[in-house]
Design a protein around this motif. Sequence first.
Motif, mmCIF file in Angstrom:
data_model
loop_
_atom_site.group_PDB
_atom_site.id
_atom_site.type_symbol
_atom_site.label_atom_id
_atom_site.label_comp_id
_atom_site.label_asym_id
_atom_site.label_seq_id
_atom_site.Cartn_x
_atom_site.Cartn_y
_atom_site.Cartn_z
ATOM 1 N N SER A 43 22.460 -1.995 -4.135
ATOM 2 C CA SER A 43 22.198 -2.340 -5.538
ATOM 3 C C SER A 43 21.957 -1.098 -6.386
ATOM 4 O O SER A 43 22.000 -1.149 -7.607
ATOM 5 C CB SER A 43 21.010 -3.296 -5.646
ATOM 6 O OG SER A 43 19.846 -2.696 -5.157
ATOM 7 N N ASP A 45 26.854 1.921 -8.586
ATOM 8 C CA ASP A 45 27.997 1.299 -9.248
ATOM 9 C C ASP A 45 29.184 2.233 -9.100
ATOM 10 O O ASP A 45 29.034 3.459 -9.113
ATOM 11 C CB ASP A 45 27.749 1.106 -10.749
ATOM 12 C CG ASP A 45 26.867 -0.080 -11.075
ATOM 13 O OD1 ASP A 45 26.307 -0.690 -10.151
ATOM 14 O OD2 ASP A 45 26.733 -0.390 -12.274
ATOM 15 N N PRO A 97 29.374 -2.961 -9.461
ATOM 16 C CA PRO A 97 28.238 -2.776 -8.545
ATOM 17 C C PRO A 97 28.666 -2.941 -7.085
ATOM 18 O O PRO A 97 29.486 -3.793 -6.757
ATOM 19 C CB PRO A 97 27.269 -3.887 -8.958
ATOM 20 C CG PRO A 97 28.107 -4.910 -9.622
ATOM 21 C CD PRO A 97 29.270 -4.200 -10.225
ATOM 22 N N ARG A 109 21.888 3.807 -10.236
ATOM 23 C CA ARG A 109 21.070 3.017 -11.163
ATOM 24 C C ARG A 109 19.625 3.003 -10.697
ATOM 25 O O ARG A 109 19.345 2.898 -9.506
ATOM 26 C CB ARG A 109 21.566 1.572 -11.226
ATOM 27 C CG ARG A 109 23.001 1.403 -11.639
ATOM 28 C CD ARG A 109 23.162 1.633 -13.109
ATOM 29 N NE ARG A 109 24.529 1.306 -13.512
ATOM 30 C CZ ARG A 109 25.046 1.682 -14.643
ATOM 31 N NH1 ARG A 109 24.349 2.399 -15.496
ATOM 32 N NH2 ARG A 109 26.280 1.351 -14.948
ATOM 33 N N LEU A 118 18.332 -1.693 -13.903
ATOM 34 C CA LEU A 118 18.851 -2.969 -13.412
ATOM 35 C C LEU A 118 18.056 -4.149 -13.960
ATOM 36 O O LEU A 118 18.626 -5.188 -14.302
ATOM 37 C CB LEU A 118 18.870 -2.973 -11.884
ATOM 38 C CG LEU A 118 19.815 -1.941 -11.251
ATOM 39 C CD1 LEU A 118 19.578 -1.852 -9.753
ATOM 40 C CD2 LEU A 118 21.262 -2.256 -11.567
ATOM 41 N N TYR A 164 13.909 -2.390 -5.832
ATOM 42 C CA TYR A 164 15.323 -2.759 -5.696
ATOM 43 C C TYR A 164 15.477 -4.157 -5.114
ATOM 44 O O TYR A 164 16.334 -4.933 -5.539
ATOM 45 C CB TYR A 164 16.089 -1.741 -4.842
ATOM 46 C CG TYR A 164 16.496 -0.507 -5.614
ATOM 47 C CD1 TYR A 164 17.466 -0.572 -6.607
ATOM 48 C CD2 TYR A 164 15.910 0.724 -5.349
ATOM 49 C CE1 TYR A 164 17.845 0.558 -7.312
ATOM 50 C CE2 TYR A 164 16.285 1.857 -6.052
ATOM 51 C CZ TYR A 164 17.248 1.769 -7.035
ATOM 52 O OH TYR A 164 17.618 2.885 -7.745
ATOM 53 N N GLU A 190 17.368 -7.303 -6.917
ATOM 54 C CA GLU A 190 18.458 -8.054 -6.280
ATOM 55 C C GLU A 190 18.169 -9.552 -6.243
ATOM 56 O O GLU A 190 19.072 -10.363 -6.385
ATOM 57 C CB GLU A 190 18.674 -7.559 -4.846
ATOM 58 C CG GLU A 190 19.544 -6.344 -4.769
ATOM 59 C CD GLU A 190 19.860 -5.977 -3.341
ATOM 60 O OE1 GLU A 190 20.205 -6.869 -2.541
ATOM 61 O OE2 GLU A 190 19.755 -4.786 -3.025
#
Length: 166
Positions: A53, A56, A67, A119, A124, A145, A149
């Motif tokens: 995640s 990109d 992504p 990122r 995000l 992260y 997600e």
Amino acid sequence: MKSTLNDFEDTFYNLNLRLKEKNLINELELKFLNDKKVGIRKIRNILAHANLSKYDLDIIGNEITFPFTENETCLILYQHISTIISGIILKILEPSMIVNYEINTNSQIEKLKFNFITRTPEELMKFKGIEINAEWEKLDEATKYRLVENSSDVNVLTEIFKGLKQ
């Protein structure tokens, strides 16, 4: 690589250097394989060791990025590099084959125009329309992260609810 050089212990980087020394690959192919920013080495490290995640794929000239959490991103990347990798494999194997090939991957490598964007969890969350509070800063990066997600995209949900309201 390992079979051609009969060395199953050395590192990817060193094997590539030895292939170059034996003139099985050229300087541009060596860079394509070993580049830590956009080469095969970077792609391998993202796919093997990274939180997907976090990254990109940015095809230069496109207005959107892709992504790595989406399967289609790997397919897009494969479209760009598969012919080059196949050509390099054939060049490495060619000395042991009966047929001689004239393989030039340079023009394809020179046409590659992509980058990898890293990122932050905060970016995000912003993309998903979620505001961050003071508790967020107490979390470690891996947890941030993971939460990103697992979070729904507030922007998408807002549009769905607007449609239901009508």
